[in-house]
Design an enzyme around this catalytic site. Structure first.
Site, short mmCIF file in Angstrom:
data_model
loop_
_atom_site.label_atom_id
_atom_site.label_comp_id
_atom_site.label_asym_id
_atom_site.label_seq_id
_atom_site.Cartn_x
_atom_site.Cartn_y
_atom_site.Cartn_z
N ALA A 1 0.63 -1.08 -0.08
CA ALA A 1 0.06 0.01 0.04
C ALA A 1 1.09 1.26 -0.14
O ALA A 1 1.90 1.05 0.51
CB ALA A 1 -1.02 -0.07 1.38
N GLY B 1 0.58 -5.22 0.82
CA GLY B 1 -0.40 -5.13 -0.12
C GLY B 1 -0.11 -5.91 -1.26
O GLY B 1 -1.12 -6.37 -2.02
N GLU C 1 -0.52 -9.37 -0.26
CA GLU C 1 -1.71 -9.67 0.13
C GLU C 1 -2.70 -9.81 -1.36
O GLU C 1 -3.41 -10.46 -1.29
CB GLU C 1 -2.60 -8.60 0.92
CG GLU C 1 -1.96 -8.65 2.27
CD GLU C 1 -2.27 -7.27 3.09
OE1 GLU C 1 -1.82 -6.39 2.58
OE2 GLU C 1 -2.81 -7.58 4.16
N GLU D 1 4.55 -4.85 7.56
CA GLU D 1 3.71 -3.72 8.21
C GLU D 1 4.32 -3.34 9.70
O GLU D 1 4.58 -2.39 10.05
CB GLU D 1 2.31 -3.97 8.24
CG GLU D 1 1.82 -3.92 6.71
CD GLU D 1 1.83 -5.33 6.00
OE1 GLU D 1 2.28 -6.18 6.39
OE2 GLU D 1 1.03 -5.24 4.94
N1 COA Z 1 4.49 3.20 -0.64
C1 COA Z 1 5.21 4.23 -1.26
N2 COA Z 1 6.09 4.55 -1.79
C2 COA Z 1 6.97 3.37 -2.20
C3 COA Z 1 6.64 2.20 -1.68
C4 COA Z 1 5.31 1.94 -0.85
N3 COA Z 1 4.91 0.82 -0.35
N4 COA Z 1 7.62 1.19 -1.68
C5 COA Z 1 8.48 1.85 -2.71
N5 COA Z 1 8.09 3.11 -2.83
C6 COA Z 1 8.71 4.19 -3.39
C7 COA Z 1 9.95 4.94 -2.59
O1 COA Z 1 9.60 5.77 -1.80
C8 COA Z 1 10.99 5.30 -3.76
O2 COA Z 1 10.30 6.41 -4.20
P1 COA Z 1 11.29 7.97 -4.34
O3 COA Z 1 12.16 7.61 -5.57
O4 COA Z 1 10.14 8.88 -4.62
O5 COA Z 1 11.93 8.14 -3.20
C9 COA Z 1 10.50 4.48 -4.95
O6 COA Z 1 9.07 3.64 -4.91
C10 COA Z 1 11.51 3.46 -5.19
O7 COA Z 1 11.75 2.72 -4.22
P2 COA Z 1 13.25 2.61 -3.45
O8 COA Z 1 13.03 2.51 -1.86
O9 COA Z 1 14.22 3.76 -3.71
O10 COA Z 1 13.57 1.34 -3.93
P3 COA Z 1 14.70 0.34 -3.33
O11 COA Z 1 15.03 -0.58 -4.47
O12 COA Z 1 15.97 0.98 -2.64
O13 COA Z 1 13.89 -0.85 -1.96
C11 COA Z 1 12.27 -1.83 -1.32
C12 COA Z 1 12.86 -1.52 -2.47
C13 COA Z 1 10.76 -2.52 -1.73
C14 COA Z 1 12.81 -2.62 -0.60
C15 COA Z 1 11.67 -0.62 -0.55
O14 COA Z 1 11.11 0.47 -1.53
C16 COA Z 1 10.61 -0.64 0.59
O15 COA Z 1 10.86 -1.33 1.42
N6 COA Z 1 9.29 -0.15 0.18
C17 COA Z 1 8.28 -0.32 1.29
C18 COA Z 1 7.69 -1.87 1.40
C19 COA Z 1 6.86 -1.87 2.43
O16 COA Z 1 6.85 -1.69 3.66
N7 COA Z 1 5.46 -2.22 2.05
C20 COA Z 1 4.43 -2.60 2.96
C21 COA Z 1 3.72 -1.08 2.93
S1 COA Z 1 2.14 -1.31 4.16
#
Ligand code: COA
Length: 258
Positions: free
Chosen positions: A64, A109, A112, A132
């Site tokens: 999400a 999400g 999910e 989460e």
């Molecule tokens: N919601 C909003 N934005 C998200 C996102 C999410 N769930 N997951 C990734 N993004 C965005 C990042 O903020 C980033 O945006 P920016 O360039 O404007 O800063 C872009 O997507 C690329 O992600 P980034 O974190 O730079 O890539 P990465 O390769 O370093 O890491 C992940 C990849 C997936 C490990 C990391 O993005 C992450 O941990 N995301 C959140 C996962 C999460 O907690 N999901 C559950 C949400 S309830």
């Protein structure tokens, strides 16, 4: 639609979530479009099987959209949870098989969403997780319910309480995904599986989904009743006559979805 693309080829619909700058994270607009897309699929008689994937080579869906969380009130959180759950339940209740082709991060999400699909195939680079708790929240789009049902409470709580990410191979070991393919082959291999499904009787597949989805949470006795009722209903179809006749005539069946 801005974030959800629908492509139909030879009775197979491919739905692609495309918000690559945010790793295909689900915000309100994406959820709305996803819902509309699956409502369209439901009405479209040409479509027999659905493949759901994420755009790009990095993410299926990274969760999400976290940008919404800081300002979200508890009441809004409840509504958001119910909204995501409703869209995912629409997918799960599809009478046409829905296959998740998980091509990268399937977190929160995203995991999910994959679990709301009937089958899950992953690329070798795919990563699954319910992170989460790292954000101080819990899974709200069905994760606390579908994950233990799919992998058992032990594996589910391991993921839900630690927020750990697991690779595709491990996801296959615990039954979270059906199989793992190289990324370059993912869509063609899933397409082959969809092709095998196309050769089977569509009404029989719909009744199978009804019996499995409807019965899995019931006491066995009630589930068996549901199965018998579905077995009765499938005998009202024309295709069941064609299926038996084709077998007895030593030829391939020509199902008409009737
Ligand atoms: N919601 C909003 N934005 C998200 C996102 C999410 N769930 N997951 C990734 N993004 C965005 C990042 O903020 C980033 O945006 P920016 O360039 O404007 O800063 C872009 O997507 C690329 O992600 P980034 O974190 O730079 O890539 P990465 O390769 O370093 O890491 C992940 C990849 C997936 C490990 C990391 O993005 C992450 O941990 N995301 C959140 C996962 C999460 O907690 N999901 C559950 C949400 S309830």
């Amino acid at each position: 639609m801005d974030f959800v693309k629908l492509e139909i080829r030879e009775q197979i619909a491919t739905v692609t979530i495309d918000r690559q700058t945010k790793l295909n994270a689900l915000n309100k607009a994406v959820l709305d479009e996803l819902e509309q897309c699956f409502l369209d699929i439901k009405k479209n008689a040409e479509i027999r099987v659905v493949i759901l994937t994420g755009a790009g080579e990095k993410a299926f869906v990274a969760g999400a959209d976290i940008n919404q969380f800081p300002s979200m009130t508890p009441e809004e959180a409840y509504t958001f949870s119910k909204r995501g759950q409703a869209v995912f339940s629409l997918i799960e209740s599809s009478r046409k098989p829905v296959i998740a082709a998980v091509n990268g991060f399937a977190l929160g999400g995203g995991c999910e969403l994959a679990m709301a699909c009937h089958l899950r195939y992953a690329s070798e680079n795919a990563v699954f997780g319910q992170p989460e708790v790292k954000l101080g929240v819990i899974a709200g789009f069905g994760g606390t319910q579908r994950l233990p049902r799919i992998v058992g409470t032990g594996h589910a709580l391991d993921m839900l309480l630690t927020g750990k990410m697991i690779k595709a191979k491990k996801a296959a070991e615990i039954g979270l995904v059906n199989d793992v393919f190289p990324l370059s082959e993912l869509m063609s291999r899933v397409g082959e599986i969809a092709g095998v499904m196309l050769q089977q009787a569509p009404q029989a597949q719909a009744f199978t989904l009804r019996a499995v989805n409807g019965g899995v949470e019931l006491p066995l006795e009630h589930g068996l009743d549901l199965e018998a009722a579905a077995f009765q209903d499938v005998f009202r179809t024309e295709d069941r006559i064609e299926g038996a006749r084709a077998f007895l005539d030593h030829r391939l069946p020509e199902f008409k979805n009737k």
